[in-house]
Design a protein around this motif. Structure first.
Motif, short mmCIF file in Angstrom:
data_model
loop_
_atom_site.label_atom_id
_atom_site.label_comp_id
_atom_site.label_asym_id
_atom_site.label_seq_id
_atom_site.Cartn_x
_atom_site.Cartn_y
_atom_site.Cartn_z
N HIS A 72 4.54 14.60 -25.95
CA HIS A 72 5.67 13.86 -25.37
C HIS A 72 6.95 14.67 -25.61
O HIS A 72 7.24 15.06 -26.74
CB HIS A 72 5.84 12.49 -26.01
CG HIS A 72 4.68 11.56 -25.80
ND1 HIS A 72 3.94 11.55 -24.64
CD2 HIS A 72 4.15 10.58 -26.60
CE1 HIS A 72 3.00 10.63 -24.72
NE2 HIS A 72 3.11 10.03 -25.90
N ARG A 73 7.71 14.89 -24.53
CA ARG A 73 9.02 15.54 -24.63
C ARG A 73 10.05 14.56 -24.06
O ARG A 73 10.14 14.36 -22.85
CB ARG A 73 9.03 16.85 -23.83
CG ARG A 73 8.06 17.89 -24.36
CD ARG A 73 8.55 18.48 -25.68
NE ARG A 73 7.67 19.50 -26.21
CZ ARG A 73 6.78 19.32 -27.17
NH1 ARG A 73 6.68 18.11 -27.73
NH2 ARG A 73 6.02 20.29 -27.59
N ILE A 74 10.83 13.95 -24.96
CA ILE A 74 11.75 12.88 -24.59
C ILE A 74 13.19 13.36 -24.77
O ILE A 74 13.55 13.84 -25.86
CB ILE A 74 11.50 11.62 -25.44
CG1 ILE A 74 10.03 11.19 -25.30
CG2 ILE A 74 12.43 10.49 -25.03
CD1 ILE A 74 9.63 10.08 -26.24
N ARG A 75 13.98 13.25 -23.73
CA ARG A 75 15.35 13.73 -23.77
C ARG A 75 16.27 12.73 -24.47
O ARG A 75 16.10 11.52 -24.39
CB ARG A 75 15.86 13.96 -22.34
CG ARG A 75 15.07 15.00 -21.56
CD ARG A 75 15.40 16.40 -22.03
NE ARG A 75 16.80 16.70 -21.84
CZ ARG A 75 17.32 17.17 -20.70
NH1 ARG A 75 16.54 17.35 -19.65
NH2 ARG A 75 18.60 17.44 -20.62
N GLU A 76 17.29 13.26 -25.12
CA GLU A 76 18.33 12.41 -25.71
C GLU A 76 19.11 11.72 -24.60
O GLU A 76 19.34 12.28 -23.53
CB GLU A 76 19.28 13.25 -26.56
CG GLU A 76 20.45 12.45 -27.15
CD GLU A 76 21.54 13.35 -27.71
OE1 GLU A 76 22.28 12.90 -28.59
OE2 GLU A 76 21.67 14.50 -27.22
N HIS A 77 19.54 10.48 -24.87
CA HIS A 77 20.38 9.78 -23.90
C HIS A 77 21.61 9.22 -24.59
O HIS A 77 21.52 8.56 -25.63
CB HIS A 77 19.63 8.63 -23.22
CG HIS A 77 20.46 7.93 -22.19
ND1 HIS A 77 20.59 8.40 -20.90
CD2 HIS A 77 21.23 6.81 -22.26
CE1 HIS A 77 21.38 7.61 -20.22
NE2 HIS A 77 21.80 6.62 -21.02
N ARG A 78 22.78 9.47 -23.97
CA ARG A 78 24.06 8.95 -24.47
C ARG A 78 24.66 8.09 -23.37
O ARG A 78 24.89 8.55 -22.26
CB ARG A 78 24.99 10.10 -24.86
CG ARG A 78 24.38 11.03 -25.90
CD ARG A 78 25.30 12.21 -26.21
NE ARG A 78 26.48 11.77 -26.95
CZ ARG A 78 26.51 11.63 -28.28
NH1 ARG A 78 25.42 11.87 -29.01
NH2 ARG A 78 27.61 11.26 -28.90
N GLN A 79 24.92 6.82 -23.69
CA GLN A 79 25.37 5.84 -22.71
C GLN A 79 26.89 5.66 -22.80
O GLN A 79 27.44 5.52 -23.91
CB GLN A 79 24.67 4.49 -22.97
CG GLN A 79 24.96 3.43 -21.94
CD GLN A 79 24.21 3.67 -20.64
OE1 GLN A 79 23.52 4.67 -20.49
NE2 GLN A 79 24.39 2.78 -19.68
N GLU B 283 16.71 13.09 -29.20
CA GLU B 283 15.66 13.89 -28.58
C GLU B 283 14.41 13.78 -29.44
O GLU B 283 14.46 13.92 -30.67
CB GLU B 283 16.10 15.34 -28.44
CG GLU B 283 15.08 16.19 -27.70
CD GLU B 283 15.69 17.42 -27.08
OE1 GLU B 283 14.98 18.42 -26.96
OE2 GLU B 283 16.89 17.37 -26.72
N ILE B 284 13.28 13.52 -28.79
CA ILE B 284 12.03 13.29 -29.52
C ILE B 284 10.95 14.19 -28.95
O ILE B 284 10.70 14.20 -27.74
CB ILE B 284 11.59 11.82 -29.40
CG1 ILE B 284 12.69 10.88 -29.91
CG2 ILE B 284 10.29 11.57 -30.16
CD1 ILE B 284 12.41 9.42 -29.63
N ASN B 285 10.32 14.97 -29.81
CA ASN B 285 9.19 15.81 -29.43
C ASN B 285 8.01 15.47 -30.34
O ASN B 285 8.07 15.70 -31.54
CB ASN B 285 9.54 17.30 -29.55
CG ASN B 285 10.65 17.71 -28.60
OD1 ASN B 285 10.62 17.38 -27.42
ND2 ASN B 285 11.65 18.41 -29.10
N ARG B 286 6.97 14.91 -29.77
CA ARG B 286 5.82 14.49 -30.56
C ARG B 286 4.54 15.06 -29.96
O ARG B 286 4.37 15.12 -28.74
CB ARG B 286 5.72 12.96 -30.60
CG ARG B 286 6.90 12.24 -31.25
CD ARG B 286 6.94 12.44 -32.76
NE ARG B 286 5.74 11.98 -33.43
CZ ARG B 286 5.53 10.72 -33.84
NH1 ARG B 286 6.45 9.80 -33.62
NH2 ARG B 286 4.41 10.40 -34.47
N THR B 287 3.62 15.46 -30.85
CA THR B 287 2.31 15.97 -30.45
C THR B 287 1.23 15.16 -31.17
O THR B 287 1.36 14.88 -32.37
CB THR B 287 2.16 17.46 -30.79
OG1 THR B 287 3.17 18.20 -30.12
CG2 THR B 287 0.79 17.98 -30.36
#
Length: 767
Positions: free
Chosen positions: A474-481, A499-503
């Protein structure tokens, strides 16, 4: 081992009577029909292994495995009599396609007739008549299936061999499946992760295509339906044909409906008591447009088809579900059929390629697909405490693209051993849009391979076992609202997720057996250890989920789930009596779930905060079903289901657990033969749902309820034209009740009131 170039034979009942049974070769999609003497012949078959399915109304389905080499063979097939319709259906969810007896798992099979008789607007709701199946509802027209108390990413929906990906993590995201475009469904209860993937932890719902039309035929049907509660009009047309083994099938469906009625005049939101004008929920109208087209070839080497389908839904979101409603905003301004803000516009495009190729004596199956899911939720920005935005009225956009590839190789070693080696892969990309935030941009890639072996230990005892290896990234981008104050942007931003990178990597397996005791008893046992990776939603979501009336917060530190499950099934079946019981048990190490925190969200228009948590848990329960034909044409059925779960860390039940439920039905068929009324049937069903007081902390309990449904139908002949008519009524007593799994229950909104349904089907044959 059976050897032949041409397979011919005779099909009879137990008393020796010839049967005009239907014969279907699974691998080729090829069919034949026995003649008046029960004789059949299928020629032009290449060397290899084939599975022949024999079906005939009033008899149990039979399956034979045939090994073809060089000599012709003559078969004598005996079909036991059965008064139960569904026993005339074969089971193909077994990976080896060799019949229901060999399968070690609990499987229910339903066909188009069952779905049409129980169609209440959505595909998921049609399955509720089966024990162990319930639904999570958001008003009318949006529902998701629940198997043994589990849903969302623990249930796989397979459409033509491809996992349906359509934001299934959300209770307010209905299945993008046209209920008219379903010919056959097989529901596998219990651990099915080995062959289908990690999301099959609770079960799998297989949507299989119908039998291909006979060569030289061109036929179809027209269906029109009406439902009184929300004045829903639905129309669906289908045309299919076969020309020299080039086959095609096309369908178009349209449904339009108005605001639906409830037996209530007020509801409660955030402590405010608000009116329901005219007993109808404002802005719950909608329209749907669906089409599908399938074309391909069927040859002696196998078959290959391509299916293109598009599901489209434009529906309102009840005004009381978004923002802080008031009496003025709940009034019906321009009639009951207007779709106003807030609204949702959902489309789901699928392109699926299915190919089965004979390789020597074995079979290679290849399924490829592309899916594009587009979900747009539109609302007025000021209702959410912000000013005009560059996104306009697009509150939330979730745009998901998925590419899937599955390969299976089926080898029959000899008369006792069969193996399957399979590989599955999937790549998905989600993009976020709109002035609200719920889920960030992400990419996810998953792959798995498995080995499955079946051994016929004795003629009446079949065992199987397998192992599977999975990996995912999973490659999840950071989000700033952006932060707004008094409807104006402040220029500052709030980090909603890092930002989240999980294997992830895992090995799992299962084993099972099917033991036939005598002619009437069948005992099945399945043991499995399943694995499920946390999804990007569970890791990174952080926003208001309006359809669920809550602020959902993910947990980037979640670990994979591991389950240890046991599923037992015992069936006793005679000609006129059927009894089945299916107890199950499962221990879940690190079970992931949404839990109410009891805290109110600081985001405008939100309610309470729900957090993704992880605890060890136990699930147990079971289903019981019985059918008894008291006399010719009259049957009594009783089906019960119960789920008990327990959080081993909090010592409390898990949230959103369905209550004990019992469905009792009386069915009567009159063999009328007049032109005006043929095959007349009628039914009455009574469902009792018990109180659900076993709830999680900060979760409301729900009172039990009783529902009555009844209906009748018949076939009329106008010249040579057949017309099928069905009339039914749901919630005939107009009961005020809450479904414990309904999201509108949180607003003290009951389920829809009395609903009368009318359906007319006109089948036709052009040649």
């Amino acid at each position: 081992m059976l050897v032949a170039q041409t397979v011919r034979g005779t099909i009879t009942g137990e008393g020796g009577e010839p049967l005009m049974a239907h014969i279907h070769i699974h691998e080729l999609g090829k069919s034949a029909l026995a003649d008046l003497e029960g004789n059949f012949s299928i020629s032009g078959l290449r060397s290899g292994t084939y599975h022949l399915h024999f079906t005939h109304m009033g008899y149990k389905a039979q399956t034979l495995t045939v090994r073809i080499l060089e000599e012709d063979i003559s078969l004598e097939v005996t079909m036991p009599e059965s008064a139960f319709t569904l026993q005339a259906l074969t089971v193909e969810a077994n990976p080896f396609k060799n019949g229901p007896i060999e399968q070690s798992q609990t499987i229910d099979v339903i066909d188009r007739n069952f779905i049409e008789r129980n169609n209440t607007g959505t595909f998921a709701n049609a399955l509720e008549k089966l024990p162990g199946i319930s639904t999570i509802n958001t008003g009318v027209g949006i529902s998701k299936p629940v198997i043994r108390g589990m849903s969302f990413n623990r249930i796989m929906i397979n459409d033509r061999g491809i996992k349906q990906e359509g934001q299934q993590w959300g209770a307010d995201h209905g299945l993008e499946i046209d209920p008219f475009d379903v010919d056959r469904v097989e529901i596998i209860k219990g651990p099915a992760s080995l062959v289908y993937g990690s999301d099959g932890m609770a079960g799998v719902i297989n949507i299989a295509p119908g039998a291909t039309p006979d060569p030289g035929t061109l036929n179809g049907h027209l269906i029109s339906t009406y439902r009184s509660n929300n004045h829903m009009f639905g129309h669906s047309g289908m045309l299919e044909g076969n020309h020299n083994d080039f086959i095609f099938k096309a369908r178009f469906t349209a449904q339009d409906y108005e605001n639906y009625r409830v037996p209530a005049s007020q509801f409660t939101y955030a402590g405010f008591v608000l009116p329901i004008f005219e007993n109808r929920l404002k802005n719950t109208a909608g329209s749907e447009r669906h089409f599908s087209f399938s074309g391909g070839v069927r040859k002696d080497w196998g078959k290959s088809t391509i299916t293109i389908s598009r599901f489209s839904q434009d529906a309102g979101i009840f005004t009381g579900a978004v923002g802080i409603p008031n009496s003025y905003s709940l009034r019906h301004d321009n009639g009951h059929g207007i779709v106003d803000f807030p609204r949702q516009d959902n489309t789901h495009l699928k392109v699926i390629s299915n190919t089965t190729v004979q390789h020597k004596n074995n079979w290679l199956e290849i399924d490829l697909a592309y899916q594009a899911n587009r979900r747009r939720e539109e609302s007025l920005p000021h209702a959410h405490g912000i000013g005009p935005t560059p996104e306009g009225n697009l509150a939330l956009g979730l745009f998901l693209d998925v590419i899937t590839g599955n390969v299976r190789y089926n080898t029959r070693i000899n008369g006792k051993h069969q193996t399957i080696v399979g590989f599955q892969s999937q790549h998905m990309q989600n993009r976020h849009a709109g002035f609200e935030f719920l889920l960030p941009n992400f990419q996810s890639t998953q792959a798995g391979t498995y080995y499955f072996h079946e051994y016929r230990w004795k003629k009446n005892l079949i065992v199987n076992a397998g192992v599977r290896v999975d990996a995912a990234v999973h490659r999840i981008r950071e989000h700033r609202q952006p932060i707004y104050e008094r409807l104006r942007p402040t220029g500052e931003y709030e980090q909603r997720n890092p930002e989240i990178n999980r294997t992830f990597f895992n090995v799992s397996g299962s084993s099972g057996l099917s033991w036939v005791l005598g002619d009437d008893h069948n005992l099945k046992l399945n043991l499995g250890s399943s694995f499920r990776m946390p999804t990007p939603i569970e890791l990174a979501t952080n926003g208001v989920h309006h359809g669920n009336f809550r602020h959902e917060v993910g947990n980037p530190a979640l670990n994979p789930e591991r389950s240890y499950q046991a599923d037992l099934n015992y069936t006793y079946s005679t000609k006129r009596f059927l009894f089945g019981i299916s107890p199950f048990w499962g221990y879940y190490d690190g079970y992931i779930y949404l839990s109410p925190s009891g805290r109110f969200s600081t985001i405008p228009g939100a309610s309470t905060v729900w957090n993704y948590r992880q605890n060890n848990a136990v699930f147990t329960g079971g289903e019981v079903k019985t059918e008894w034909v008291l006399f010719s044409g009259f049957s009594l059925s009783v089906a019960g289901e119960y789920v008990y779960n327990f959080n081993l860390d909090t010592r409390l039940p898990l949230p959103l657990t369905p209550p004990l439920s019992v469905l009792t039905g009386f069915h009567y068929t009159l063999p009328l033969t007049s032109q005006a009324f043929r095959d007349f049937y009628t039914f009455v069903e009574y469902r009792h749902a018990a109180d659900q007081n076993r709830t999680d902390r900060n979760e409301r309990s729900t009172a039990g309820y009783d529902l009555v449904e009844a209906g009748f139908g018949w076939e009329s002949r106008i010249g040579q034209q057949s017309v099928l008519v069905q009339v039914s009524g749901q919630n005939l007593t107009n009961s005020f009740y809450f479904n414990h799994l309904s999201r509108y229950r949180l607003l003290n909104l009951p389920e829809q009131g009395r609903n009368i349904s009318l359906s007319i089907k006109i089948p036709f044959r052009l040649r």
